[in-house]
Design an enzyme around this catalytic site. Structure first.
Site, PDB file in Angstrom:
ATOM      1  N   ALA A 170       5.051  28.259 -42.864  1.00 17.12           N
ATOM      2  CA  ALA A 170       4.865  28.111 -41.474  1.00 17.12           C
ATOM      3  C   ALA A 170       6.249  28.343 -40.746  1.00 17.12           C
ATOM      4  O   ALA A 170       6.104  28.936 -39.526  1.00 17.12           O
ATOM      5  CB  ALA A 170       4.270  26.536 -41.372  1.00 17.12           C
ATOM      6  N   ASP A 171       7.251  28.205 -41.144  1.00 15.71           N
ATOM      7  CA  ASP A 171       8.644  28.371 -40.575  1.00 15.71           C
ATOM      8  C   ASP A 171       8.833  29.841 -40.539  1.00 15.71           C
ATOM      9  O   ASP A 171       9.244  30.287 -39.498  1.00 15.71           O
ATOM     10  CB  ASP A 171       9.631  27.599 -41.583  1.00 15.71           C
ATOM     11  CG  ASP A 171       9.868  26.061 -41.037  1.00 15.71           C
ATOM     12  OD1 ASP A 171       9.446  25.749 -40.172  1.00 15.71           O
ATOM     13  OD2 ASP A 171      10.556  25.132 -42.116  1.00 15.71           O
ATOM     14  N   LEU A 172       8.583  30.519 -41.635  1.00 17.68           N
ATOM     15  CA  LEU A 172       8.951  31.901 -41.757  1.00 17.68           C
ATOM     16  C   LEU A 172       7.954  32.633 -40.830  1.00 17.68           C
ATOM     17  O   LEU A 172       8.368  33.584 -40.326  1.00 17.68           O
ATOM     18  CB  LEU A 172       8.819  32.325 -43.130  1.00 17.68           C
ATOM     19  CG  LEU A 172       9.700  31.795 -44.316  1.00 17.68           C
ATOM     20  CD1 LEU A 172       9.615  32.118 -45.638  1.00 17.68           C
ATOM     21  CD2 LEU A 172      11.310  32.170 -43.915  1.00 17.68           C
TER      22      LEU A 172
END
Length: 394
Positions: free
Chosen positions: A163-165
């Protein structure tokens, strides 16, 4: 000579954790001049993380200035930097940036060409706007953990902070679009995305199965949820991945395994029938795969142009000859670690080049340098340091 295509752009990085720095890394590796805006330290833990492998990975190619944004003189310094900046990336809660007076509406008055990019857990507005959001929380809320793992296993997180990436990569894409648009309009604009929105976007085919077909996907383990046979099979000494869902591929697979009778079996005549009878088919295939080594099957299947590969550990991945050939890493010198190898960009261009030119900075390492570039005299800089308006580790 290879160029760095973004080297004329200036970026201010006010983001934290991983999503924002991922977006910044997409710009800095291609030459953007990045200044990382550090906040006053909360505890000594901040010092411990600076030399970690992950910090060096995510914070490279930046200079650092530490500013107290709760101080009027600190805000003045930030606004001086904004006046000549192309892009500002931040991950404050929506109320915080307005309280500090560094929201888009305020800063665009200083620099109408500013592209202001915001990252949050759930969005800048709506019922969850002020909730803290982290990768694993959003993997769950965004549906990913319900389709990851073995059938009936219960929720499973992805092995990377997907999700972050993905949020960072999508935000970088939005910034580049805004920079292109600015060439015609002459104006900056506001961009925002969230971990939740990006994670749901990454559902892709699983989202389509629900939105278009009203089908709620479930866990399918290491086998593809719709195209059969595509998945992981035990071999004599480990596992192998294969993908042979097209009819012609399936026939070639059966030939390589000496299972031509399967290609004639009415239960497997079409992709739809193979999907219906997937468990029986996969069991028959694995019975044969388990008699020989992974290397043996990779050689045999490649003779028949069947997509396949081993299940590598990370060390095996970087030792792979094709991975080495792709030149995906770069070396840089670190004062404590010495020679350090970092993962670079997966894009090759004929006239442009990504570069890792700077190790991740120490806290406020370039505070004096950056203030000097803004026109501050030495005595003025020392006064700011004494009054805790700015900070430095040097």
């Amino acid at each position: 000579m290879l160029s760095q295509p973004l080297n004329s752009y200036k970026v201010l990085d006010l983001s934290r954790v991983r999503a924002g720095p991922t977006a910044v890394r997409q710009l800095s590796d291609w030459g953007a001049q990045v200044i990382k805006i550090e906040m006053p330290k909360n505890n000594s833990d901040d010092d411990d993380k600076i030399d970690t492998s992950d910090y060096q990975n995510i914070q490279r190619n930046k200079r650092s200035i530490a500013i107290n944004l709760k101080h009027n003189d600190g805000i003045r310094i930030l606004k001086q930097l904004v006046s000549t900046t192309d892009v500002l990336i931040e991950s404050f809660r929506p109320d915080v940036k307005h309280r500090l007076g560094i929201d888009y509406e305020t800063l665009r008055e200083i620099n109408p060409r500013l592209i202001y990019a915001s990252i949050s857990g759930f969005g800048q507005t709506g019922p969850y706007q002020n909730r803290p959001g982290y990768d694993q929380i959003v993997q769950g809320m965004g549906g990913l953990m319900s389709v990851t793992g073995l059938p009936g296993q219960g929720p499973v997180r992805a092995g990377i902070p997907i999700a972050d990436l993905s949020t960072g990569l999508l935000l970088a894409n939005g910034i580049l679009i805004a920079l292109l648009e600015r060439h015609s309009s002459g104006q900056g604009q506001y961009i925002e995305t969230s971990l939740l929105a990006a994670q749901i976007f990454m559902l892709d085919l699983q989202a389509a199965r629900y939105l278009v077909d009203n089908e709620i996907p479930s866990q399918a383990g290491n086998h593809h949820p719709t195209t059969i046979p595509t998945g992981t099979f035990r071999t004599l000494d480990g596992h192998i991945n294969i993908a042979a869902a097209q009819q012609s591929e399936f026939k070639r697979l059966c030939k390589a395994l000496n299972l031509e009778n399967l290609s004639l079996d009415p239960d497997y005549h079409t992709a739809e029938k193979r999907s219906i009878n997937r468990e029986k088919l996969n069991t028959q295939l694995e019975t044969v795969f388990s008699t020989k080594s992974t290397e043996y099957w990779i050689n045999e299947l490649n003779k028949e142009s069947i997509a396949c590969g081993p299940i590598n550990r990370i060390d095996e991945t970087f030792a792979d000859p094709q991975v080495k050939h792709l030149h995906l890493t770069s070396h840089i010198e670190h004062p404590k670690r010495g020679d350090m190898e970092l993962l670079g960009q997966p894009i090759t261009m004929s006239r442009s080049q990504w570069l890792i030119q700077r190790r991740a900075p120490q806290y406020g390492e370039q505070t004096r340098e950056i203030l000097n570039e803004l026109g501050y005299e030495t005595n003025e800089i020392e006064d700011l340091l004494t009054r805790n308006v700015v900070y430095t580790s040097c």
